[in-house]
Design a protein around this motif. Structure first.
Motif, PDB file in Angstrom:
ATOM      1  N   GLU A 192      45.888  35.012  48.811  1.00 29.67           N
ATOM      2  CA  GLU A 192      45.240  34.361  47.674  1.00 29.67           C
ATOM      3  C   GLU A 192      43.857  34.930  47.417  1.00 29.67           C
ATOM      4  OE1 GLU A 192      45.373  30.238  48.724  1.00 29.67           O
ATOM      5  OE2 GLU A 192      47.367  29.962  47.845  1.00 29.67           O
TER       6      GLU A 192
ATOM      7  N   VAL B  85      44.176  38.505  45.811  1.00 37.50           N
ATOM      8  CA  VAL B  85      44.739  38.527  44.461  1.00 37.50           C
ATOM      9  C   VAL B  85      43.841  37.835  43.444  1.00 37.50           C
ATOM     10  CG1 VAL B  85      46.718  37.794  43.065  1.00 37.50           C
ATOM     11  CG2 VAL B  85      47.083  38.752  45.326  1.00 37.50           C
ATOM     12  N   THR B  86      43.179  36.745  43.828  1.00 37.96           N
ATOM     13  CA  THR B  86      42.319  36.046  42.868  1.00 37.96           C
ATOM     14  C   THR B  86      41.163  36.916  42.412  1.00 37.96           C
ATOM     15  OG1 THR B  86      41.146  34.965  44.690  1.00 37.96           O
ATOM     16  CG2 THR B  86      42.879  33.702  43.600  1.00 37.96           C
TER      17      THR B  86
ATOM     18  N   PRO C  68      42.773  33.279  37.839  1.00 39.97           N
ATOM     19  CA  PRO C  68      42.908  32.975  39.273  1.00 39.97           C
ATOM     20  C   PRO C  68      43.514  31.598  39.544  1.00 39.97           C
ATOM     21  CG  PRO C  68      40.608  32.921  38.629  1.00 39.97           C
ATOM     22  CD  PRO C  68      41.377  33.438  37.451  1.00 39.97           C
TER      23      PRO C  68
ATOM     24  N   VAL D 284      47.363  31.690  40.409  1.00 39.37           N
ATOM     25  CA  VAL D 284      47.850  32.383  41.605  1.00 39.37           C
ATOM     26  C   VAL D 284      48.477  31.360  42.549  1.00 39.37           C
ATOM     27  CG1 VAL D 284      47.193  33.735  43.631  1.00 39.37           C
ATOM     28  CG2 VAL D 284      46.150  34.222  41.417  1.00 39.37           C
TER      29      VAL D 284
ATOM     30  N   LEU E  62      54.557  35.648  45.868  1.00 45.01           N
ATOM     31  CA  LEU E  62      53.317  35.604  45.094  1.00 45.01           C
ATOM     32  C   LEU E  62      53.660  35.514  43.621  1.00 45.01           C
ATOM     33  CD1 LEU E  62      50.244  35.956  44.701  1.00 45.01           C
ATOM     34  CD2 LEU E  62      50.629  38.419  44.783  1.00 45.01           C
TER      35      LEU E  62
ATOM     36  N   VAL F 275      51.881  35.082  39.778  1.00 43.45           N
ATOM     37  CA  VAL F 275      50.637  35.140  39.006  1.00 43.45           C
ATOM     38  C   VAL F 275      50.965  34.919  37.531  1.00 43.45           C
ATOM     39  CG1 VAL F 275      49.445  36.660  40.622  1.00 43.45           C
ATOM     40  CG2 VAL F 275      50.765  37.657  38.774  1.00 43.45           C
TER      41      VAL F 275
ATOM     42  N   VAL G 164      48.178  43.199  39.295  1.00 37.35           N
ATOM     43  CA  VAL G 164      48.515  43.026  40.703  1.00 37.35           C
ATOM     44  C   VAL G 164      49.403  44.172  41.193  1.00 37.35           C
ATOM     45  CG1 VAL G 164      49.682  41.522  42.360  1.00 37.35           C
ATOM     46  CG2 VAL G 164      48.238  40.526  40.608  1.00 37.35           C
TER      47      VAL G 164
END
Length: 75
Positions: free
Chosen positions: A6, A9-10, A16, A19, A34, A36, A44
């Motif tokens: 997390e 990726v955020t 965000p 996510v 995951l 998004v 990503v």
């Protein structure tokens, strides 16, 4: 591990708050799913999958010494 995914990726995405990391644990493996925002999927994955490969490399390197394999599925 979920918090690591997390946090990586955020920092990459525009949304965000969208996510989500779900965990599916089986006998021999742990799969992290995951999800998004649809507009952030390309960010990503990256060009030719380079960002996704880098994220997977970090996640695999951070794995504890357990016997289970770790997989990261990006949706």
């Amino acid at each position: 591990m979920k918090a690591l995914i997390e946090s990586i990726v955020t920092a990459l995405v525009d949304h965000p708050e969208d996510v989500v990391v779900n965990t599916q644990e089986e006998d021999e493996k742990i799969v992290y799913h995951l999800t998004v925002h649809e507009n952030d999927v390309g960010k990503v994955i990256g060009k030719n999958g380079r960002i996704a490969k880098a994220i997977r490399t970090v996640v695999y390197a951070a794995k504890d010494d357990g016997d289970k394999r770790i997989y990261l599925d990006i949706m």
